[in-house]
Design an enzyme around this catalytic site. Structure first.
Site, PDB file in Angstrom:
ATOM      1  N   HIS A 141       4.648 -32.478 -24.401  1.00 56.86           N
ATOM      2  CA  HIS A 141       4.656 -33.190 -23.119  1.00 56.86           C
ATOM      3  C   HIS A 141       3.454 -32.808 -22.264  1.00 56.86           C
ATOM      4  O   HIS A 141       3.489 -32.969 -21.050  1.00 56.86           O
ATOM      5  CB  HIS A 141       5.976 -32.914 -22.383  1.00 56.86           C
ATOM      6  CG  HIS A 141       7.165 -33.376 -23.163  1.00 56.86           C
ATOM      7  ND1 HIS A 141       7.492 -34.706 -23.284  1.00 56.86           N
ATOM      8  CD2 HIS A 141       8.059 -32.687 -23.912  1.00 56.86           C
ATOM      9  CE1 HIS A 141       8.569 -34.816 -24.067  1.00 56.86           C
ATOM     10  NE2 HIS A 141       8.920 -33.600 -24.468  1.00 56.86           N
ATOM     11  N   LYS A 196       1.873 -10.590 -20.059  1.00 51.66           N
ATOM     12  CA  LYS A 196       1.274  -9.294 -20.459  1.00 51.66           C
ATOM     13  C   LYS A 196      -0.188  -9.496 -20.807  1.00 51.66           C
ATOM     14  O   LYS A 196      -1.033  -8.700 -20.410  1.00 51.66           O
ATOM     15  CB  LYS A 196       1.995  -8.687 -21.670  1.00 51.66           C
ATOM     16  CG  LYS A 196       3.327  -8.041 -21.450  1.00 51.66           C
ATOM     17  CD  LYS A 196       3.317  -6.737 -20.716  1.00 51.66           C
ATOM     18  CE  LYS A 196       3.461  -6.943 -19.245  1.00 51.66           C
ATOM     19  NZ  LYS A 196       4.772  -7.004 -18.672  1.00 51.66           N
ATOM     20  N   ARG A 240       0.918   1.830  -6.070  1.00 57.41           N
ATOM     21  CA  ARG A 240       1.122   0.844  -5.015  1.00 57.41           C
ATOM     22  C   ARG A 240      -0.156   0.081  -4.681  1.00 57.41           C
ATOM     23  O   ARG A 240      -0.133  -0.861  -3.895  1.00 57.41           O
ATOM     24  CB  ARG A 240       1.611   1.531  -3.752  1.00 57.41           C
ATOM     25  CG  ARG A 240       3.087   1.773  -3.768  1.00 57.41           C
ATOM     26  CD  ARG A 240       3.501   2.414  -2.487  1.00 57.41           C
ATOM     27  NE  ARG A 240       4.915   2.302  -2.306  1.00 57.41           N
ATOM     28  CZ  ARG A 240       5.508   1.321  -1.651  1.00 57.41           C
ATOM     29  NH1 ARG A 240       4.806   0.350  -1.128  1.00 57.41           N
ATOM     30  NH2 ARG A 240       6.809   1.298  -1.525  1.00 57.41           N
ATOM     31  N   LYS A 249       1.686  -1.722  -8.809  1.00 59.27           N
ATOM     32  CA  LYS A 249       2.960  -1.546  -9.506  1.00 59.27           C
ATOM     33  C   LYS A 249       4.147  -1.970  -8.640  1.00 59.27           C
ATOM     34  O   LYS A 249       5.158  -2.432  -9.139  1.00 59.27           O
ATOM     35  CB  LYS A 249       3.092  -0.067  -9.889  1.00 59.27           C
ATOM     36  CG  LYS A 249       4.299   0.269 -10.720  1.00 59.27           C
ATOM     37  CD  LYS A 249       4.110  -0.153 -12.144  1.00 59.27           C
ATOM     38  CE  LYS A 249       5.350   0.015 -12.986  1.00 59.27           C
ATOM     39  NZ  LYS A 249       5.382  -0.947 -14.078  1.00 59.27           N
ATOM     40  N   GLU A 275       6.905 -13.840 -21.035  1.00 67.93           N
ATOM     41  CA  GLU A 275       6.560 -12.437 -20.811  1.00 67.93           C
ATOM     42  C   GLU A 275       5.326 -12.038 -21.631  1.00 67.93           C
ATOM     43  O   GLU A 275       4.444 -11.325 -21.144  1.00 67.93           O
ATOM     44  CB  GLU A 275       7.775 -11.552 -21.151  1.00 67.93           C
ATOM     45  CG  GLU A 275       7.536 -10.058 -21.095  1.00 67.93           C
ATOM     46  CD  GLU A 275       7.078  -9.524 -19.735  1.00 67.93           C
ATOM     47  OE1 GLU A 275       7.093 -10.273 -18.753  1.00 67.93           O
ATOM     48  OE2 GLU A 275       6.686  -8.349 -19.696  1.00 67.93           O
ATOM     49  N   GLU A 323      -2.355 -10.212 -17.625  1.00 64.43           N
ATOM     50  CA  GLU A 323      -2.557  -9.180 -16.607  1.00 64.43           C
ATOM     51  C   GLU A 323      -3.388  -7.995 -17.088  1.00 64.43           C
ATOM     52  O   GLU A 323      -4.037  -7.359 -16.275  1.00 64.43           O
ATOM     53  CB  GLU A 323      -1.235  -8.722 -15.985  1.00 64.43           C
ATOM     54  CG  GLU A 323      -0.274  -8.065 -16.915  1.00 64.43           C
ATOM     55  CD  GLU A 323       1.054  -7.735 -16.234  1.00 64.43           C
ATOM     56  OE1 GLU A 323       1.113  -7.642 -15.015  1.00 64.43           O
ATOM     57  OE2 GLU A 323       2.048  -7.564 -16.971  1.00 64.43           O
ATOM     58  N   ASN A 375       1.296  -0.315   5.927  1.00 61.20           N
ATOM     59  CA  ASN A 375       1.729  -1.078   4.756  1.00 61.20           C
ATOM     60  C   ASN A 375       2.496  -2.267   5.286  1.00 61.20           C
ATOM     61  O   ASN A 375       3.395  -2.101   6.113  1.00 61.20           O
ATOM     62  CB  ASN A 375       2.625  -0.204   3.861  1.00 61.20           C
ATOM     63  CG  ASN A 375       3.249  -1.003   2.728  1.00 61.20           C
ATOM     64  OD1 ASN A 375       2.684  -1.998   2.282  1.00 61.20           O
ATOM     65  ND2 ASN A 375       4.402  -0.564   2.265  1.00 61.20           N
ATOM     66  N   GLY A 376       2.159  -3.466   4.806  1.00 59.16           N
ATOM     67  CA  GLY A 376       2.835  -4.675   5.278  1.00 59.16           C
ATOM     68  C   GLY A 376       1.797  -5.707   5.663  1.00 59.16           C
ATOM     69  O   GLY A 376       0.607  -5.559   5.345  1.00 59.16           O
ATOM     70  N   CYS A 426       0.850  -1.172   0.000  1.00 57.34           N
ATOM     71  CA  CYS A 426       0.000   0.000   0.000  1.00 57.34           C
ATOM     72  C   CYS A 426       0.893   1.232   0.000  1.00 57.34           C
ATOM     73  O   CYS A 426       2.075   1.146   0.290  1.00 57.34           O
ATOM     74  CB  CYS A 426      -0.867  -0.014   1.245  1.00 57.34           C
ATOM     75  SG  CYS A 426      -1.686  -1.600   1.476  1.00 57.34           S
ATOM     76  N   TRP A 481      -3.707  -1.800  -1.388  1.00 53.65           N
ATOM     77  CA  TRP A 481      -3.751  -3.016  -2.191  1.00 53.65           C
ATOM     78  C   TRP A 481      -4.145  -4.113  -1.217  1.00 53.65           C
ATOM     79  O   TRP A 481      -3.410  -4.414  -0.277  1.00 53.65           O
ATOM     80  CB  TRP A 481      -2.396  -3.317  -2.828  1.00 53.65           C
ATOM     81  CG  TRP A 481      -2.463  -4.493  -3.746  1.00 53.65           C
ATOM     82  CD1 TRP A 481      -2.901  -4.508  -5.033  1.00 53.65           C
ATOM     83  CD2 TRP A 481      -2.081  -5.845  -3.436  1.00 53.65           C
ATOM     84  NE1 TRP A 481      -2.836  -5.788  -5.545  1.00 53.65           N
ATOM     85  CE2 TRP A 481      -2.338  -6.625  -4.583  1.00 53.65           C
ATOM     86  CE3 TRP A 481      -1.579  -6.473  -2.309  1.00 53.65           C
ATOM     87  CZ2 TRP A 481      -2.086  -7.990  -4.638  1.00 53.65           C
ATOM     88  CZ3 TRP A 481      -1.321  -7.836  -2.358  1.00 53.65           C
ATOM     89  CH2 TRP A 481      -1.574  -8.582  -3.512  1.00 53.65           C
TER      90      TRP A 481
HETATM   91  C1  F6R Z   1       4.265  -7.380 -14.765  1.00 45.29           C
HETATM   92  C2  F6R Z   1       5.003  -6.707 -13.727  1.00 45.29           C
HETATM   93  C3  F6R Z   1       5.356  -7.477 -12.510  1.00 45.29           C
HETATM   94  C4  F6R Z   1       6.690  -6.999 -11.948  1.00 45.29           C
HETATM   95  C5  F6R Z   1       6.971  -7.680 -10.610  1.00 45.29           C
HETATM   96  C6  F6R Z   1       8.316  -7.288 -10.047  1.00 45.29           C
HETATM   97  O1  F6R Z   1       4.021  -6.537 -15.847  1.00 45.29           O
HETATM   98  O2  F6R Z   1       5.298  -5.555 -13.821  1.00 45.29           O
HETATM   99  O3  F6R Z   1       5.376  -8.839 -12.746  1.00 45.29           O
HETATM  100  O4  F6R Z   1       7.701  -7.287 -12.854  1.00 45.29           O
HETATM  101  O5  F6R Z   1       5.981  -7.334  -9.701  1.00 45.29           O
HETATM  102  O6  F6R Z   1       8.393  -5.918  -9.887  1.00 45.29           O
HETATM  103  P1  F6R Z   1       9.767  -5.165  -9.820  1.00 45.29           P
HETATM  104  O7  F6R Z   1      10.426  -5.292 -11.141  1.00 45.29           O
HETATM  105  O8  F6R Z   1       9.407  -3.762  -9.475  1.00 45.29           O
HETATM  106  O9  F6R Z   1      10.563  -5.836  -8.746  1.00 45.29           O
END
Ligand code: F6R
Length: 609
Positions: free
Chosen positions: A505, A486, A27, A604, A482, A489, A98-99, A2, A74
């Site tokens: 497999h 994308k 956050r 994020k 990746e 998400e 936060n935590g 958060c 969050w």
């Molecule tokens: C996906 C994404 C997340 C971050 C992950 C690690 O698009 O952004 O999977 O890559 O939460 O975050 P960082 O790189 O900030 O440690």
């Protein structure tokens, strides 16, 4: 994960806190809330959903006061409802947290028996009740906080107010980040610097087990055991980056289009063309020291973990050094085999990911040397590393990582050159070639971005699909992972990435005419094998989208769609494939009407484990 903002000073606290929270919405955006203290009156406003809802509420029900705390949530424990939104109030005490408090159930039972009534399902509410209970016995706000914190297990960054001590604000931290900005007698508190850096550049970074008591225009620092400590502010010289869409409909698209420039930035001033080497002074390691490592170990989460996987392919191939790639949340709990001979490389956009930070600390305890790859300057991971390669991607607002990922890939490419030149596995000529290849990359990313219309057509065709598969071999495998992440998400379509050879497999059982299979088929050493994998899908009636290299008119002949991606050589083409797959996910999500910048359930910066 958060976001927290606190303020004590002479200004009206609400706008200061709201401005800070806007910078922290990445956050979490499940709910938001704010509390001010005004001559002993405590006012709280909370709202589910994004910050804009709280803004609206504050317009209808304004509040005032020069002391205040705010929160953007969050959700971990308890749904994103008003009752579960912070600040939480227990008796006279109000907290934002936060935590995660791990022993909250036991504490809650105990406090309930003592007559405390809980209205939320959160772990956080217990903190306010516990401090309130301790205030009754100690009569002192500060001591009550200290006693409560000793009973709490888990991670926290806290801002705490009490109606019974209405001129005081207390902050404490263990495991979750917290910084304090100072400007004369004004104090700005936040979980991250960007929230308060527009107010002051004098910052104090709180360490675990510390607390700060703000009272009468002053601040006193101590441990949570009451031992006073001196802390000096540092001047933060980087400038806050402005979050502006610059004419784009959202941040994600803007950030996708910023990649050519971001790649230029990550290499700027780091290339030594004549020497076929790169200048990475920030590693703080000379050639001999670099040669002394027996192995490398990447630790990361999510997209950054995918970058790490690509790093393994590059470094093992070009430098012949064994590389482990660890998911940070797993690494930290299994007594990992690292030593002083291991170079541990955390990769993180935010530099605040709790598991990656904990993995870093675990490795440090085992004497590993730590060089991180980070985007956010002065973030916790950057600060705690022995060296940092900054990816210089700039502010990334879109929750789904785009430019942060491709700049991580380029940073890993630079690190590969540096390591390979140090141990001799990359000779002068090869080093020069590898550097020369970089100069074309930004233009090739531009060219890849021009595929957008074709990509939109593909997304239209498969818009009703529930699932998708991404296949890649070798260095394309992490990019397949990746691409699938994308899509998941931001469009909420289920997708999985597999090494193409692994499909038979198990995953091949899923193939039918409703399942698009995105096959990464660059013009590298795996192409023939990938073509066979593509045939296996076509034979079973699967729908194939072939992502081939420019000039390859053979591979896609039997595919339903073909995309031609510029060829930047085996080591750099994955960057271009990643860009195409970002656009693919983006188009799916937009056509489905989703919020690409703030997808549901995500944040994020993941500062809880
Ligand atoms: C996906 C994404 C997340 C971050 C992950 C690690 O698009 O952004 O999977 O890559 O939460 O975050 P960082 O790189 O900030 O440690």
């Amino acid at each position: 994960m958060c976001g927290i903002v606190g303020y004590m000073g002479s200004q009206d606290a609400v706008p200061v806190i709201m401005n800070g929270l806007k910078m922290l919405e990445y956050r979490g955006y499940d709910s938001a809330g704010i509390c001010t203290m005004d001559s002993g009156d405590v006012e709280i406003r909370r709202s589910p959903g994004k910050l804009v809802n709280l803004e609206r509420l504050l317009k209808e029900q304004p509040m005032r006061g020069t002391i205040g705390i705010g929160h953007t949530r969050w959700a971990t424990h308890g749904k994103p409802t008003v009752a579960n939104a912070h600040p939480h109030k227990g008796g006279s005490v109000v907290v934002v947290h936060n935590g995660i408090i791990e022993n909250y159930l036991a504490l809650k039972d105990e406090l309930s028996e003592q007559g405390h009534i809980f209205i939320s399902e959160t772990d956080s509410e217990v903190i306010s009740h516990l401090i309130d209970e301790k205030m009754d016995s100690t009569g002192s706000f500060e001591e009550a906080v200290q006693q409560a914190l000793k009973m709490i297990q888990g991670a926290y960054a806290l801002c705490i107010l009490s109606k019974k001590d209405d001129k005081t604000l207390i902050v404490a931290k263990s495991g979750s980040p917290m910084v304090i900005g100072i400007k004369g007698n004004e104090y700005f508190i936040a979980s991250d610097m960007p929230a308060i850096i527009s107010n002051t550049r004098e910052m104090i970074i709180m360490e675990d087990g510390e607390m700060a008591v703000f009272r009468n225009g002053g601040v006193k620092f101590s441990t949570i055991y009451g031992v006073e400590i001196a802390k000096e502010p540092r001047y933060i010289d980087w400038s806050p980056l402005k979050a502006e869409k610059n004419g784009y409909p959202n941040f994600m698209l803007k950030e996708i289009h910023e990649q050519p420039q971001a790649i230029k930035n990550v290499v700027a001033g780091r290339l030594l063309e004549d020497e076929g080497n790169v200048f990475l002074e920030e590693l703080h390691l000379n050639d001999e020291e670099l040669r002394s490592f027996e192995r490398l170990c990447f630790v990361a989460c999510g997209t950054s973990w995918h970058a790490a996987l690509m790093g393994k392919y590059l470094i093992e191939e070009y430098c012949r050094i064994p590389v482990d790639v660890e998911i940070a949340s797993e690494f930290r709990y299994r007594d990992p085999l690292v030593s002083g001979k291991t170079l541990v490389i955390p990769i993180s956009q935010s530099g605040e990911t709790a598991d990656t930070l904990a993995a870093l600390r675990e490795a440090k305890n085992k004497n590993a040397h730590i060089v991180s790859i980070c985007n956010v300057i002065d973030s916790s991971i950057a600060r705690e590393s022995d060296g940092v390669i900054y990816t210089r991607a700039g502010l990334e607002i879109g929750v789904a990582s785009t430019k942060a990922f491709t700049t991580q890939l380029v940073a890993l490419y630079l690190l590969t050159i540096r390591l390979g030149r140090a141990n001799g596995s990359i000779d002068l000529k090869k080093g020069q070639e590898m550097i020369a290849a970089l100069s074309e990359l930004p233009a090739m990313v531009e060219k890849t971005l021009e595929l957008d219309l074709q990509i939109e057509e593909i997304a239209c065709e498969y818009l009703t699909s529930w699932d998708a598969i991404y296949l890649g071999r070798g260095i394309s495998f992490p990019i397949a992972l990746e691409g699938a992440l994308k899509l998941k998400e931001i469009s909420y379509i289920h997708a999985d990435g597999y090494p193409a050879g692994e499909m038979k497999h198990g995953p091949i059982a899923l193939i039918d005419r409703d399942m698009p299979v995105f096959i990464l088929a660059p013009n590298d050493r795996h192409l023939v094998k990938v073509r066979s994998n593509m045939e296996e899908v076509i034979t079973r009636g699967g729908k194939v989208v072939a992502l081939c290299s420019e000039g390859d008119f053979e591979t896609g002949k039997r595919a339903d769609f073909t995309l031609h991606i510029p060829w930047a050589g085996e080591a750099l083409s994955p960057v271009l494939f990643a860009v195409a797959l970002q656009l693919l996910a983006y188009n799916f999500a937009i056509l489905k009407g989703k919020d690409v910048d703030q997808p549901r359930n995500l944040a994020k910066s993941v500062t809880v484990e």
